[in-house]
Design a protein around this motif. Structure first.
Motif, PDB file in Angstrom:
ATOM      1  N   THR A 176      -4.349 -37.326  14.464  1.00  0.00           N
ATOM      2  CA  THR A 176      -5.046 -37.347  15.744  1.00  0.00           C
ATOM      3  C   THR A 176      -5.578 -38.747  15.999  1.00  0.00           C
ATOM      4  N   LYS A 177      -5.208 -39.332  17.121  1.00  0.00           N
ATOM      5  CA  LYS A 177      -5.654 -40.676  17.470  1.00  0.00           C
ATOM      6  C   LYS A 177      -6.764 -40.595  18.509  1.00  0.00           C
ATOM      7  N   MET A 178      -7.866 -41.284  18.219  1.00  0.00           N
ATOM      8  CA  MET A 178      -9.009 -41.304  19.138  1.00  0.00           C
ATOM      9  C   MET A 178      -9.311 -42.744  19.529  1.00  0.00           C
ATOM     10  N   ILE A 179      -9.671 -42.966  20.800  1.00  0.00           N
ATOM     11  CA  ILE A 179     -10.139 -44.266  21.267  1.00  0.00           C
ATOM     12  C   ILE A 179     -11.431 -44.049  22.040  1.00  0.00           C
ATOM     13  N   ASP A 180     -12.516 -44.682  21.552  1.00  0.00           N
ATOM     14  CA  ASP A 180     -13.832 -44.526  22.184  1.00  0.00           C
ATOM     15  C   ASP A 180     -14.225 -43.062  22.326  1.00  0.00           C
ATOM     16  N   GLY A 181     -13.914 -42.287  21.295  1.00  0.00           N
ATOM     17  CA  GLY A 181     -14.286 -40.879  21.287  1.00  0.00           C
ATOM     18  C   GLY A 181     -13.396 -39.980  22.118  1.00  0.00           C
ATOM     19  N   ARG A 182     -12.367 -40.538  22.719  1.00  0.00           N
ATOM     20  CA  ARG A 182     -11.449 -39.748  23.550  1.00  0.00           C
ATOM     21  C   ARG A 182     -10.125 -39.559  22.827  1.00  0.00           C
ATOM     22  N   ARG A 183      -9.616 -38.344  22.887  1.00  0.00           N
ATOM     23  CA  ARG A 183      -8.376 -37.992  22.205  1.00  0.00           C
ATOM     24  C   ARG A 183      -7.163 -38.529  22.970  1.00  0.00           C
ATOM     25  N   ILE A 184      -6.282 -39.224  22.250  1.00  0.00           N
ATOM     26  CA  ILE A 184      -5.006 -39.631  22.822  1.00  0.00           C
ATOM     27  C   ILE A 184      -4.036 -38.470  22.591  1.00  0.00           C
ATOM     28  N   THR A 185      -3.499 -37.928  23.667  1.00  0.00           N
ATOM     29  CA  THR A 185      -2.717 -36.698  23.575  1.00  0.00           C
ATOM     30  C   THR A 185      -1.226 -36.985  23.782  1.00  0.00           C
ATOM     31  N   ASN A 186      -0.495 -37.069  22.674  1.00  0.00           N
ATOM     32  CA  ASN A 186       0.957 -37.222  22.786  1.00  0.00           C
ATOM     33  C   ASN A 186       1.595 -35.831  22.882  1.00  0.00           C
ATOM     34  N   LYS A 187       2.919 -35.780  22.911  1.00  0.00           N
ATOM     35  CA  LYS A 187       3.618 -34.505  23.104  1.00  0.00           C
ATOM     36  C   LYS A 187       3.271 -33.494  22.011  1.00  0.00           C
ATOM     37  N   GLY A 225      -2.439 -18.591  37.696  1.00  0.00           N
ATOM     38  CA  GLY A 225      -2.883 -18.509  39.092  1.00  0.00           C
ATOM     39  C   GLY A 225      -3.055 -19.869  39.744  1.00  0.00           C
ATOM     40  N   LYS A 226      -2.443 -20.912  39.150  1.00  0.00           N
ATOM     41  CA  LYS A 226      -2.645 -22.299  39.611  1.00  0.00           C
ATOM     42  C   LYS A 226      -4.133 -22.556  39.834  1.00  0.00           C
ATOM     43  N   VAL A 227      -4.925 -22.170  38.844  1.00  0.00           N
ATOM     44  CA  VAL A 227      -6.375 -22.165  39.039  1.00  0.00           C
ATOM     45  C   VAL A 227      -7.004 -23.543  38.853  1.00  0.00           C
ATOM     46  N   LEU A 228      -6.432 -24.378  37.985  1.00  0.00           N
ATOM     47  CA  LEU A 228      -6.948 -25.736  37.784  1.00  0.00           C
ATOM     48  C   LEU A 228      -5.789 -26.726  37.909  1.00  0.00           C
ATOM     49  N   ILE A 229      -5.670 -27.331  39.061  1.00  0.00           N
ATOM     50  CA  ILE A 229      -4.607 -28.314  39.288  1.00  0.00           C
ATOM     51  C   ILE A 229      -5.167 -29.707  38.982  1.00  0.00           C
ATOM     52  N   SER A 230      -4.393 -30.470  38.234  1.00  0.00           N
ATOM     53  CA  SER A 230      -4.873 -31.789  37.835  1.00  0.00           C
ATOM     54  C   SER A 230      -3.813 -32.845  38.086  1.00  0.00           C
ATOM     55  N   LYS A 231      -4.205 -34.082  37.907  1.00  0.00           N
ATOM     56  CA  LYS A 231      -3.251 -35.189  37.911  1.00  0.00           C
ATOM     57  C   LYS A 231      -3.377 -35.907  36.567  1.00  0.00           C
ATOM     58  N   LYS A 232      -2.280 -36.461  36.110  1.00  0.00           N
ATOM     59  CA  LYS A 232      -2.272 -37.177  34.840  1.00  0.00           C
ATOM     60  C   LYS A 232      -3.133 -38.427  34.961  1.00  0.00           C
ATOM     61  N   ARG A 233      -3.987 -38.637  33.982  1.00  0.00           N
ATOM     62  CA  ARG A 233      -4.901 -39.774  34.032  1.00  0.00           C
ATOM     63  C   ARG A 233      -4.132 -41.086  33.924  1.00  0.00           C
ATOM     64  N   GLU A 234      -4.454 -41.986  34.826  1.00  0.00           N
ATOM     65  CA  GLU A 234      -3.822 -43.303  34.807  1.00  0.00           C
ATOM     66  C   GLU A 234      -4.849 -44.349  34.410  1.00  0.00           C
ATOM     67  N   ASN A 235      -4.501 -45.151  33.432  1.00  0.00           N
ATOM     68  CA  ASN A 235      -5.388 -46.215  32.954  1.00  0.00           C
ATOM     69  C   ASN A 235      -4.504 -47.386  32.514  1.00  0.00           C
ATOM     70  N   LYS A 236      -4.728 -48.541  33.126  1.00  0.00           N
ATOM     71  CA  LYS A 236      -3.878 -49.700  32.840  1.00  0.00           C
ATOM     72  C   LYS A 236      -4.046 -50.214  31.418  1.00  0.00           C
ATOM     73  N   GLU A 237      -5.242 -49.987  30.854  1.00  0.00           N
ATOM     74  CA  GLU A 237      -5.537 -50.531  29.528  1.00  0.00           C
ATOM     75  C   GLU A 237      -5.166 -49.565  28.402  1.00  0.00           C
ATOM     76  N   ILE A 238      -5.359 -48.258  28.646  1.00  0.00           N
ATOM     77  CA  ILE A 238      -5.119 -47.254  27.598  1.00  0.00           C
ATOM     78  C   ILE A 238      -4.221 -46.153  28.152  1.00  0.00           C
ATOM     79  N   ASP A 239      -3.176 -45.825  27.415  1.00  0.00           N
ATOM     80  CA  ASP A 239      -2.337 -44.686  27.788  1.00  0.00           C
ATOM     81  C   ASP A 239      -2.857 -43.451  27.051  1.00  0.00           C
ATOM     82  N   TYR A 240      -3.537 -42.582  27.789  1.00  0.00           N
ATOM     83  CA  TYR A 240      -4.124 -41.392  27.182  1.00  0.00           C
ATOM     84  C   TYR A 240      -3.089 -40.305  26.942  1.00  0.00           C
ATOM     85  N   GLY A 241      -1.884 -40.482  27.456  1.00  0.00           N
ATOM     86  CA  GLY A 241      -0.841 -39.477  27.253  1.00  0.00           C
ATOM     87  C   GLY A 241      -1.030 -38.280  28.156  1.00  0.00           C
ATOM     88  N   TYR A 242      -0.918 -37.078  27.558  1.00  0.00           N
ATOM     89  CA  TYR A 242      -0.988 -35.830  28.322  1.00  0.00           C
ATOM     90  C   TYR A 242      -2.451 -35.417  28.560  1.00  0.00           C
TER      91      TYR A 242
END
Length: 258
Positions: A56-67, A104-121
């Motif tokens: 598990t890879k973490m950056i600044d306490g945030r999980r980097i989520t690969n496939k 039920g398409k209850v929580l629709i999201s968009k993939k997080r975009e960050n130029k400095e860090i690729d958070y993945g999924y």
């Protein structure tokens, strides 16, 4: 007058401790009126990933989520933890249904975009299907959300549990008076991090700024409290922070108001 809806988020050690979780669920079942439960489970996901040989890879306490991480998160959040909590509530005669963002398409999201860090999924919620949630509440069914959202194109994304709870509470404020409860390890926001009993009982935007300036509130609490005040500014009537006993009467906690 709007009916009150309570949204409760649990995470951390509360989920991992069977006795604490069982006691919390007793309190949750006793809550009157419509309610929603949201849960995280990052530690369990890390544990299962380790058993499967994934790091598990973490950056600044945030999980980097690969496939591979997303597959584990889906199994753990949407499967093991979500269904265990739902089964526990059913055993206490509380009708509940386990959901992730795709249901039920209850929580629709968009993939997080960050130029400095690729958070993945990793995703950020952009739409909440309030009609679907309300249809469940009107049937006296408690929705239990895992911290997984979904894009319009059907991609599952790891989503911050605090943010999921906040976005649901904000969206539902259109038809309800909404209250948000964050249950974790601490009794609330502490004046002294070394003293568990130094709970600041009420925070508003004014004394919040003063406590940041005086370095009473720093680091890890800042993102959570930013989330809380964002919810207040967008229609939530009150936010409460405390430990596993937060839903009990007359216990120490922090209340956040305008």
């Amino acid at each position: 007058m709007k009916q009150t809806l309570k949204v409760v988020k649990i995470g951390g050690k509360l989920i991992e401790n069977e006795a604490l979780l069982n006691s919390f669920m007793d309190d949750f079942v006793e809550m009157k009126g419509p309610k929603i439960l949201v849960h995280g489970g990052g530690n369990k996901a890390t544990e299962v990933a380790g058993k499967l040989g994934f790091k598990t890879k973490m950056i600044d306490g945030r999980r980097i989520t690969n496939k591979e991480s997303m597959e584990v998160i889906t199994m753990v959040y949407g499967g093991l933890l979500n269904k265990s909590i739902v089964a526990g509530l059913q055993a206490k005669k509380q009708n509940a249904i386990g959901l992730c963002g795709a249901d039920g398409k209850v929580l629709i999201s968009k993939k997080r975009e960050n130029k400095e860090i690729d958070y993945g999924y990793v995703g950020d919620v952009v739409h909440v299907n309030i009609n679907f949630i309300e249809s469940l509440l009107k049937q006296n069914i408690v929705p239990v959300f895992s911290a997984i959202s979904c894009t319009d194109g059907g991609m599952l994304l790891n989503t911050n549990g605090d943010s999921v709870a906040s976005e649901i509470t904000i969206a539902m404020s259109k038809t309800y008076e909404t209250q948000l409860y964050y249950c974790s390890e601490k009794k609330g926001v502490l004046r002294d991090i070394e003293d568990d009993n130094s709970v600041i009982t009420e925070l508003n935007s004014e004394n919040y700024k003063e406590l940041i300036a005086s370095k009473v509130i720093t680091d890890g609490m800042l993102p959570k409290l930013h989330n809380c005040f964002e919810a207040i500014s967008r229609g939530v009537s009150a936010v409460f922070l405390g430990d596993a006993n937060l839903l009990k009467e007359n216990v120490s906690h922090t209340k956040i108001v305008k």
